[in-house]
Structures are given as structure tokens and as C-alpha cells.
Design a protein around this motif. Structure first.
Motif, mmCIF file in Angstrom:
data_model
loop_
_atom_site.group_PDB
_atom_site.id
_atom_site.type_symbol
_atom_site.label_atom_id
_atom_site.label_comp_id
_atom_site.label_asym_id
_atom_site.label_seq_id
_atom_site.Cartn_x
_atom_site.Cartn_y
_atom_site.Cartn_z
ATOM 1 N N TYR A 6 0.857 -1.319 -0.148
ATOM 2 C CA TYR A 6 -0.030 -0.008 0.011
ATOM 3 C C TYR A 6 1.008 1.185 0.055
ATOM 4 C CZ TYR A 6 -3.725 -2.949 0.977
ATOM 5 O OH TYR A 6 -4.944 -4.009 0.964
ATOM 6 N N VAL A 7 0.527 2.215 -0.976
ATOM 7 C CA VAL A 7 1.284 3.450 -0.884
ATOM 8 C C VAL A 7 0.565 4.717 -0.350
ATOM 9 C CG1 VAL A 7 2.500 5.200 -2.594
ATOM 10 C CG2 VAL A 7 2.589 2.687 -2.949
ATOM 11 N N PRO A 8 0.868 5.379 0.479
ATOM 12 C CA PRO A 8 0.141 6.564 1.102
ATOM 13 C C PRO A 8 -0.386 7.266 -0.014
ATOM 14 C CG PRO A 8 2.331 6.618 1.930
ATOM 15 C CD PRO A 8 2.227 5.381 0.994
ATOM 16 N N GLU A 9 -1.409 8.053 0.206
ATOM 17 C CA GLU A 9 -1.893 9.109 -1.007
ATOM 18 C C GLU A 9 -1.135 10.073 -1.179
ATOM 19 O OE1 GLU A 9 -5.978 10.171 -0.405
ATOM 20 O OE2 GLU A 9 -6.446 8.230 0.267
ATOM 21 N N LYS A 10 -0.285 10.646 -0.073
ATOM 22 C CA LYS A 10 0.501 11.683 -0.243
ATOM 23 C C LYS A 10 1.819 11.304 -0.996
ATOM 24 C CE LYS A 10 1.696 15.795 2.421
ATOM 25 N NZ LYS A 10 1.923 16.330 3.831
ATOM 26 N N SER A 11 2.096 12.079 -1.886
ATOM 27 C CA SER A 11 3.116 11.460 -2.635
ATOM 28 C C SER A 11 4.430 11.997 -2.184
ATOM 29 C CB SER A 11 3.087 12.265 -3.928
ATOM 30 O OG SER A 11 4.351 11.755 -4.848
ATOM 31 N N SER A 33 5.774 15.655 -3.666
ATOM 32 C CA SER A 33 5.217 17.071 -3.531
ATOM 33 C C SER A 33 6.184 17.677 -2.592
ATOM 34 C CB SER A 33 3.748 16.869 -3.172
ATOM 35 O OG SER A 33 3.663 16.168 -1.804
#
Length: 153
Positions: free
Chosen positions: A141-146, A149
Motif C-alpha cells: 500500500y502506498v500512502p496518498e501523499k506523494s 510533492s
């Protein structure tokens, strides 16, 4: 002047007047618009060129030239169209061959990329370091925040 000379002059004037009268009669009977009766039209007259001197042809020469021009253009366009159709047939044949070759290559590639085929090749090459995994795959799973950014600054 003597009487003899006067007679000669009068004779000359009379002959001149007769010639002028005859010329006037001839001009009255002859005109450029005369229709010369054309006899029977034979192959000999057509091949000999007598037909081309007929008044009908002389009056319609531009129409005949136009007809010949359109005939030549028609033949040229038809020839070019036939050449194009021959070229299209050749290209369609080449396209079919290319499609069949692509289908064959795709089929071969699909067969070689199957898992069973890959495992079979790995078993045959004992020196290979590659082995099938014993563990099932798991999801990362990759967090939504890149990470790329720059909002954290």
C-alpha cells in the motif's frame, strides 16, 4: 485620232463591259455558302481524305477536335485507373501477408510467455538462479501523499 483607232477603242470598251457583266453574273451565281452536294460516302473517300474536305467536317472541325481530345483524356484516365487498381491489389496482398506474419508472431510470443512454458525452460536450465517463488504475492500500500510533492516545506 483616226476612225480606225476610235473603232478599236470602242471595241475594247465593249469587250471590257462584256467582261465586267460576265464577272457580275458569275459573282451573283457563286457564293461561299453554296452547299456542294456530296455523293455517296465510300470507304475509299474516307481513306483518301476526301471526306475531310467535305463542308460538314469543315464546319464542325472544332467539335471533332474536342471529341478527339476528350477521347484521349478518357483513355489516359482509364489507363491510370487500371494501373492504380493493380497497385492496390499488390498492396492488399502484401498487407494480408504482413497480418498473417504478425498473427503468427503474436501466437508464438504468447505461447512462450505462458507461466508453464517459463517454468519448463527454468527446469531445463539447471544453472539458472531463477526459481519460482514459494510465497504468494502480497500487496504494497502506498500512502496518498506523494513523496515528490513539496507541500511539507
Amino acid at each position: 485620232m483616226s476612225a480606225e483607232e476610235k473603232n478599236i477603242q470602242e471595241e475594247l470598251k465593249a469587250q471590257e463591259q462584256k467582261a465586267i457583266d460576265k464577272l457580275k453574273e458569275l459573282k451573283a451565281t457563286v457564293s461561299e455558302d453554296d452547299n456542294v452536294p456530296v455523293g455517296t460516302l465510300t470507304l475509299r473517300k474516307i481513306l483518301g481524305g476526301d471526306f475531310l474536305s467535305a463542308e460538314l467536317v469543315r464546319h464542325n472541325i472544332w467539335l471533332l477536335v474536342l471529341i478527339v481530345f476528350f477521347t484521349v483524356v478518357y483513355v489516359a484516365i482509364r489507363y491510370q485507373c487500371q494501373q492504380d487498381l493493380i497497385q492496390i491489389d499488390k498492396m492488399e496482398t502484401r498487407l494480408k501477408d504482413a497480418k498473417y506474419r504478425a498473427l503468427s508472431s503474436s501466437s508464438t510470443l504468447t505461447e512462450r510467455c505462458r507461466e508453464s512454458q517459463v517454468l519448463k525452460i527454468l527446469k531445463q536450465n539447471a544453472d539458472s538462479l531463477l526459481k519460482p517463488s514459494d510465497q504468494p504475492p502480497y500487496i504494497i500500500y502506498v500512502p496518498e501523499k506523494s513523496f515528490l510533492s513539496t507541500d511539507d516545506e
